[in-house]
Design a protein around this motif. Structure first.
Motif, PDB file in Angstrom:
ATOM      1  N   GLY A  62       0.767  -1.232   0.000  1.00  0.00           N
ATOM      2  CA  GLY A  62       0.000   0.000   0.000  1.00  0.00           C
ATOM      3  C   GLY A  62       0.798   1.282   0.000  1.00  0.00           C
ATOM      4  N   ARG A  63       2.121   1.190  -0.150  1.00  0.00           N
ATOM      5  CA  ARG A  63       2.964   2.395  -0.175  1.00  0.00           C
ATOM      6  C   ARG A  63       3.898   2.338  -1.379  1.00  0.00           C
ATOM      7  NH1 ARG A  63       2.570   4.982   4.770  1.00  0.00           N
ATOM      8  NH2 ARG A  63       1.966   3.700   6.551  1.00  0.00           N
ATOM      9  N   PHE A  64       4.232   3.510  -1.905  1.00  0.00           N
ATOM     10  CA  PHE A  64       5.253   3.574  -2.941  1.00  0.00           C
ATOM     11  C   PHE A  64       6.620   3.516  -2.273  1.00  0.00           C
ATOM     12  CE2 PHE A  64       2.101   6.140  -5.603  1.00  0.00           C
ATOM     13  CZ  PHE A  64       1.740   5.018  -6.339  1.00  0.00           C
ATOM     14  N   ILE A  65       7.414   2.533  -2.666  1.00  0.00           N
ATOM     15  CA  ILE A  65       8.776   2.461  -2.149  1.00  0.00           C
ATOM     16  C   ILE A  65       9.764   3.034  -3.159  1.00  0.00           C
ATOM     17  CG2 ILE A  65       8.226   0.506  -0.666  1.00  0.00           C
ATOM     18  CD1 ILE A  65       9.733  -1.293  -2.628  1.00  0.00           C
ATOM     19  N   ALA A  66       9.262   3.369  -4.340  1.00  0.00           N
ATOM     20  CA  ALA A  66      10.097   4.055  -5.337  1.00  0.00           C
ATOM     21  C   ALA A  66       9.192   4.759  -6.334  1.00  0.00           C
ATOM     22  CB  ALA A  66      11.018   3.083  -6.053  1.00  0.00           C
ATOM     23  N   ASP A  67       9.633   5.911  -6.810  1.00  0.00           N
ATOM     24  CA  ASP A  67       8.946   6.685  -7.839  1.00  0.00           C
ATOM     25  C   ASP A  67      10.053   7.354  -8.637  1.00  0.00           C
ATOM     26  OD1 ASP A  67       7.520   8.439  -9.391  1.00  0.00           O
ATOM     27  OD2 ASP A  67       6.318   9.269  -7.768  1.00  0.00           O
ATOM     28  N   ASP A  68      10.547   6.643  -9.666  1.00  0.00           N
ATOM     29  CA  ASP A  68      11.776   7.084 -10.319  1.00  0.00           C
ATOM     30  C   ASP A  68      11.867   6.509 -11.719  1.00  0.00           C
ATOM     31  OD1 ASP A  68      14.204   8.431 -10.470  1.00  0.00           O
ATOM     32  OD2 ASP A  68      14.951   7.600  -8.586  1.00  0.00           O
ATOM     33  N   THR A  69      12.847   6.976 -12.495  1.00  0.00           N
ATOM     34  CA  THR A  69      13.107   6.385 -13.804  1.00  0.00           C
ATOM     35  C   THR A  69      13.848   5.062 -13.598  1.00  0.00           C
ATOM     36  OG1 THR A  69      15.262   7.428 -14.062  1.00  0.00           O
ATOM     37  CG2 THR A  69      13.336   8.685 -14.801  1.00  0.00           C
ATOM     38  N   PRO A  70      13.758   4.143 -14.562  1.00  0.00           N
ATOM     39  CA  PRO A  70      14.506   2.885 -14.429  1.00  0.00           C
ATOM     40  C   PRO A  70      16.003   3.109 -14.236  1.00  0.00           C
ATOM     41  CG  PRO A  70      12.875   2.678 -16.160  1.00  0.00           C
ATOM     42  CD  PRO A  70      12.864   4.121 -15.749  1.00  0.00           C
ATOM     43  N   ALA A  71      16.595   4.026 -14.994  1.00  0.00           N
ATOM     44  CA  ALA A  71      18.039   4.260 -14.893  1.00  0.00           C
ATOM     45  C   ALA A  71      18.412   4.801 -13.517  1.00  0.00           C
ATOM     46  CB  ALA A  71      18.490   5.229 -15.984  1.00  0.00           C
ATOM     47  N   ASP A  72      17.637   5.776 -13.021  1.00  0.00           N
ATOM     48  CA  ASP A  72      17.955   6.354 -11.719  1.00  0.00           C
ATOM     49  C   ASP A  72      17.710   5.365 -10.589  1.00  0.00           C
ATOM     50  OD1 ASP A  72      18.737   8.692 -12.883  1.00  0.00           O
ATOM     51  OD2 ASP A  72      16.890   9.794 -12.465  1.00  0.00           O
ATOM     52  N   LEU A  73      16.744   4.485 -10.761  1.00  0.00           N
ATOM     53  CA  LEU A  73      16.472   3.480  -9.738  1.00  0.00           C
ATOM     54  C   LEU A  73      17.631   2.493  -9.637  1.00  0.00           C
ATOM     55  CD1 LEU A  73      14.487   2.366  -7.680  1.00  0.00           C
ATOM     56  CD2 LEU A  73      13.383   1.079  -9.526  1.00  0.00           C
ATOM     57  N   ARG A  74      18.165   2.086 -10.792  1.00  0.00           N
ATOM     58  CA  ARG A  74      19.327   1.197 -10.763  1.00  0.00           C
ATOM     59  C   ARG A  74      20.522   1.901 -10.142  1.00  0.00           C
ATOM     60  NH1 ARG A  74      17.299  -0.441 -15.914  1.00  0.00           N
ATOM     61  NH2 ARG A  74      18.587   1.162 -16.891  1.00  0.00           N
TER      62      ARG A  74
END
Length: 243
Positions: A208-220
């Protein structure tokens, strides 16, 4: 028509309960116009509830959801937002082209436009087949054609590739990318991490929570991992305090 705002979808402090159990817990995000955003997470994480809130069919406890500058589900959005459910929303006793023509008529479109939508999803050779006799992938394509015929500005898809073979999945994602290039905004839910790299931005939902909100490249990059599945696991372990 007023210009589309930079954020096609804006969600602020959204809370949704089911019974006495919280399903979405103060989630916020902004989805850029003309992009493909992936909503990823395991079954039961709240993906479908979030999608229903975006299209305006979910009762919310608190928070706001705006789509194209209007409250989600409001009258001005009826011809601008389309929703493709996980189970194909088509009539089994009608042909492919009759299904699409029916939805076209509801929105003031003609049969020529309906057939164009059928061709657009690669179902032209099956236009006269009854929907009940189609394969799973063909039903998904037909349901997508019913949504595309209204030429939506925002297209929301709930796990559209689940259970499909890799070739059909590839073809559908090519269509999603083309729609975004033409200016549509897509929100696509999935629990398959290898689809994440096809998106411009990722919303990773867990419990029920967002643990990430990012682009694929920035998440990696932020997790120091080589692939998105490893990045997702890294985030989960960090939240659970596991080294």
């Amino acid at each position: 028509m007023p210009p589309t705002p930079a954020a096609a979808v804006a969600v602020t402090d959204l809370v949704v309960d089911r019974g006495k159990k919280p399903v979405l817990k103060n989630v916020s995000t902004a989805i850029a116009a003309g992009s493909v955003t992936g909503l990823l997470g395991p079954s039961g994480s709240g993906k479908t509830t979030f999608i229903r809130a975006v299209v305006g069919t979910q009762q919310v406890k608190s928070g706001t959801v705006e789509v194209l500058g209007h409250p989600a589900g409001s009258k001005p959005l009826r011809r601008r937002v389309a929703y493709v459910t996980q189970d194909a929303s088509i009539y089994r006793d009608l042909s492919v082209k009759a299904n699409v023509a029916y939805f076209a008529a509801l929105y003031g479109k003609n049969r020529h436009e309906a057939m164009h939508a059928v061709e657009r999803v690669g179902m032209g050779d099956h236009a006269d087949r009854l929907a009940g006799n189609l394969s799973g992938g063909q039903k998904t394509r037909t349901s997508l054609a019913c949504a595309l015929v209204i030429e939506p500005e925002v297209l929301v898809l709930d796990e559209p590739t689940v259970g499909l073979d890799p070739v059909i999945r590839e073809e559908l994602w090519d269509q999603f990318r083309e729609l975004a290039r033409q200016g549509a905004t897509l929100l696509v839910s999935s629990h398959v991490m290898d689809e994440a790299d096809r998106c411009d931005r990722l919303l990773l939902l867990r419990e029920g929570r967002f643990i990430a909100d990012d682009t694929p490249a920035d998440l990696r990059a932020s997790t120091g991992t080589d692939n998105l599945e490893a990045a997702f696991l890294h985030l989960i372990r960090s939240l659970e305090g596991v080294n």
